[in-house]
Design a protein around this motif. Structure first.
Motif, mmCIF file in Angstrom:
data_model
loop_
_atom_site.group_PDB
_atom_site.id
_atom_site.type_symbol
_atom_site.label_atom_id
_atom_site.label_comp_id
_atom_site.label_asym_id
_atom_site.label_seq_id
_atom_site.Cartn_x
_atom_site.Cartn_y
_atom_site.Cartn_z
ATOM 1 N N PHE A 163 -61.412 15.671 -1.988
ATOM 2 C CA PHE A 163 -60.040 16.049 -2.333
ATOM 3 C C PHE A 163 -59.971 16.695 -3.714
ATOM 4 C CE2 PHE A 163 -58.541 12.622 0.770
ATOM 5 C CZ PHE A 163 -58.223 13.571 1.743
ATOM 6 N N ALA A 164 -60.881 16.327 -4.602
ATOM 7 C CA ALA A 164 -60.937 16.977 -5.918
ATOM 8 C C ALA A 164 -61.295 18.454 -5.756
ATOM 9 C CB ALA A 164 -61.952 16.277 -6.815
ATOM 10 N N LEU A 165 -62.152 18.738 -4.772
ATOM 11 C CA LEU A 165 -62.499 20.132 -4.479
ATOM 12 C C LEU A 165 -61.269 20.898 -3.997
ATOM 13 C CD1 LEU A 165 -64.559 22.405 -4.105
ATOM 14 C CD2 LEU A 165 -65.075 21.462 -1.831
ATOM 15 N N VAL A 166 -60.448 20.227 -3.187
ATOM 16 C CA VAL A 166 -59.212 20.860 -2.719
ATOM 17 C C VAL A 166 -58.300 21.182 -3.903
ATOM 18 C CG1 VAL A 166 -57.143 20.573 -1.304
ATOM 19 C CG2 VAL A 166 -59.340 19.709 -0.491
ATOM 20 N N LEU A 186 -56.994 29.616 -1.210
ATOM 21 C CA LEU A 186 -55.989 28.696 -0.691
ATOM 22 C C LEU A 186 -56.298 28.301 0.747
ATOM 23 C CD1 LEU A 186 -53.422 27.280 -1.589
ATOM 24 C CD2 LEU A 186 -52.096 29.185 -0.646
ATOM 25 N N THR A 187 -56.762 29.280 1.524
ATOM 26 C CA THR A 187 -57.139 28.983 2.917
ATOM 27 C C THR A 187 -58.307 28.009 2.964
ATOM 28 O OG1 THR A 187 -56.410 31.178 3.645
ATOM 29 C CG2 THR A 187 -57.929 29.981 5.097
ATOM 30 N N LEU A 188 -59.285 28.253 2.099
ATOM 31 C CA LEU A 188 -60.444 27.358 2.038
ATOM 32 C C LEU A 188 -60.019 25.959 1.621
ATOM 33 C CD1 LEU A 188 -63.475 27.023 2.260
ATOM 34 C CD2 LEU A 188 -63.705 27.809 -0.103
ATOM 35 N N ALA A 189 -59.086 25.887 0.652
ATOM 36 C CA ALA A 189 -58.574 24.583 0.218
ATOM 37 C C ALA A 189 -57.878 23.868 1.369
ATOM 38 C CB ALA A 189 -57.608 24.766 -0.955
ATOM 39 N N GLY A 190 -57.110 24.626 2.164
ATOM 40 C CA GLY A 190 -56.425 24.034 3.313
ATOM 41 C C GLY A 190 -57.396 23.501 4.345
ATOM 42 N N VAL A 191 -58.468 24.257 4.588
ATOM 43 C CA VAL A 191 -59.475 23.822 5.566
ATOM 44 C C VAL A 191 -60.155 22.539 5.093
ATOM 45 C CG1 VAL A 191 -61.688 24.413 6.628
ATOM 46 C CG2 VAL A 191 -59.883 26.138 6.475
ATOM 47 N N ALA A 193 -58.958 20.378 3.034
ATOM 48 C CA ALA A 193 -57.973 19.302 3.076
ATOM 49 C C ALA A 193 -57.839 18.738 4.483
ATOM 50 C CB ALA A 193 -56.619 19.810 2.591
ATOM 51 N N ILE A 194 -57.818 19.616 5.482
ATOM 52 C CA ILE A 194 -57.710 19.162 6.876
ATOM 53 C C ILE A 194 -58.927 18.329 7.261
ATOM 54 C CG2 ILE A 194 -57.699 19.945 9.275
ATOM 55 C CD1 ILE A 194 -56.004 22.331 8.353
ATOM 56 N N VAL A 195 -60.100 18.800 6.841
ATOM 57 C CA VAL A 195 -61.330 18.046 7.124
ATOM 58 C C VAL A 195 -61.261 16.665 6.460
ATOM 59 C CG1 VAL A 195 -63.817 17.931 6.702
ATOM 60 C CG2 VAL A 195 -62.774 20.086 7.418
ATOM 61 N N GLY A 196 -60.798 16.647 5.199
ATOM 62 C CA GLY A 196 -60.690 15.380 4.484
ATOM 63 C C GLY A 196 -59.719 14.421 5.139
ATOM 64 N N VAL A 197 -58.571 14.941 5.569
ATOM 65 C CA VAL A 197 -57.566 14.093 6.230
ATOM 66 C C VAL A 197 -58.114 13.571 7.554
ATOM 67 C CG1 VAL A 197 -55.301 14.070 7.325
ATOM 68 C CG2 VAL A 197 -55.603 15.184 5.105
ATOM 69 N N SER A 198 -58.848 14.406 8.276
ATOM 70 C CA SER A 198 -59.436 13.989 9.560
ATOM 71 C C SER A 198 -60.426 12.850 9.354
ATOM 72 C CB SER A 198 -60.134 15.182 10.231
ATOM 73 O OG SER A 198 -59.212 16.216 10.489
ATOM 74 N N ILE A 199 -61.229 12.972 8.305
ATOM 75 C CA ILE A 199 -62.187 11.897 7.996
ATOM 76 C C ILE A 199 -61.444 10.641 7.560
ATOM 77 C CG2 ILE A 199 -64.065 11.193 6.463
ATOM 78 C CD1 ILE A 199 -64.909 14.127 6.337
ATOM 79 N N LEU A 200 -60.425 10.826 6.713
ATOM 80 C CA LEU A 200 -59.643 9.697 6.208
ATOM 81 C C LEU A 200 -58.999 8.904 7.341
ATOM 82 C CD1 LEU A 200 -58.439 8.165 3.785
ATOM 83 C CD2 LEU A 200 -56.574 9.840 3.770
ATOM 84 N N ALA A 201 -58.593 9.592 8.385
ATOM 85 C CA ALA A 201 -57.924 8.933 9.513
ATOM 86 C C ALA A 201 -58.858 7.979 10.252
ATOM 87 C CB ALA A 201 -57.374 9.977 10.488
ATOM 88 N N THR A 202 -60.170 8.157 10.098
ATOM 89 C CA THR A 202 -61.143 7.288 10.787
ATOM 90 C C THR A 202 -61.503 6.060 9.972
ATOM 91 O OG1 THR A 202 -63.081 8.442 9.885
ATOM 92 C CG2 THR A 202 -62.115 9.334 11.909
ATOM 93 N N PHE A 203 -61.100 6.016 8.702
ATOM 94 C CA PHE A 203 -61.477 4.905 7.832
ATOM 95 C C PHE A 203 -60.545 3.704 8.036
ATOM 96 C CE2 PHE A 203 -63.534 7.660 4.271
ATOM 97 C CZ PHE A 203 -64.551 7.966 5.145
ATOM 98 N N PRO A 204 -61.087 2.494 7.945
ATOM 99 C CA PRO A 204 -60.242 1.287 8.026
ATOM 100 C C PRO A 204 -59.396 1.157 6.774
ATOM 101 C CG PRO A 204 -62.486 0.687 7.463
ATOM 102 C CD PRO A 204 -62.514 2.150 7.774
ATOM 103 N N ILE A 205 -58.268 0.491 6.895
ATOM 104 C CA ILE A 205 -57.324 0.337 5.791
ATOM 105 C C ILE A 205 -57.225 -1.125 5.392
ATOM 106 C CG2 ILE A 205 -54.908 0.594 5.109
ATOM 107 C CD1 ILE A 205 -54.715 2.954 7.005
ATOM 108 N N ARG A 206 -57.177 -1.383 4.089
ATOM 109 C CA ARG A 206 -57.005 -2.732 3.559
ATOM 110 C C ARG A 206 -55.810 -2.709 2.612
ATOM 111 N NH1 ARG A 206 -58.154 -7.429 5.276
ATOM 112 N NH2 ARG A 206 -60.288 -6.773 5.719
#
Length: 207
Positions: A163-166, A186-191, A193-206
């Protein structure tokens, strides 16, 4: 629409998208930091529980060794009394057998005394043996859980780098540079970000 107006529209659109990305990714970065901290705390708790269980297991193993030593002493006295023909003393000592040893001794007699002593019987389980095994298993489980929690915290920490890269790409796209370069960044940042959010969605939450 003139070329200047088109350029201005693209610039405004780039700025709006950039601000949106910066805001969302800043929140996601903070969330990842929070989760990394929480999983780090869970790791510490699990390691502490594993250590506590290991200490209790060692105590239980010590109890089992003491019980075995007691049974050995009593049985040796019983064999000596029986071998000397002191039946009354032998019966007295027999009554002092622990329940765990008594079970093994009866099984040993019933099966023809094949083993050299009742202690070799699988029925002989000194007090504290089962507790030690259960506590050791619990310690192993908690240790594995601690390692897993540590990995989860590391995963969240690594995601903050993504996300720092974004944030970097988005910030660069807002500078006074060639429009197509800004849009590309900006397009690269969006891509990313989408990859990061997709990965984040697979992580467990505490929480």
């Amino acid at each position: 629409m003139t070329e200047g107006e088109t350029r201005d529209r693209w610039k405004r659109a780039t700025e709006i998208v950039g601000v949106f990305l910066l805001s969302v990714v800043a929140v996601l970065t903070a969330w990842c930091g929070f989760q990394a901290s929480k999983w780090g705390g869970e790791m510490s708790i699990a390691f502490s529980q594993a250590s506590s269980a290991r200490i209790q297991a060692a105590n239980a193993e010590g109890e089992a060794r003491s019980a075995r030593a007691f049974d050995l002493t009593i049985y040796a006295s019983y064999v000596e009394a029986a071998g000397s023909g002191e039946d009354e003393l032998a019966d007295y000592i027999r009554q002092r057998f622990t329940p765990e040893f008594e079970v093994a001794y009866r099984a040993w007699l019933r099966d023809g005394q094949i083993e050299r002593a009742p202690f070799a019987r699988e029925e002989y389980v000194p007090e504290g043996t089962y507790e030690a095994q259960e506590l050791n298993d619990r310690a192993d489980e908690k240790f594995a859980q601690a390692l897993e929690n540590n990995q989860r915290g590391d995963n969240y920490s690594l995601l903050t780098v993504l996300f720092a890269l974004v944030l970097f790409l988005t910030a660069m796209s807002q500078r006074e540079i060639v429009p197509w370069v800004a849009r590309t960044l900006l397009t690269l940042a969006g891509v990313v970000a989408i990859v990061g959010v997709s990965i984040l969605a697979t992580f467990p939450i505490r929480i």
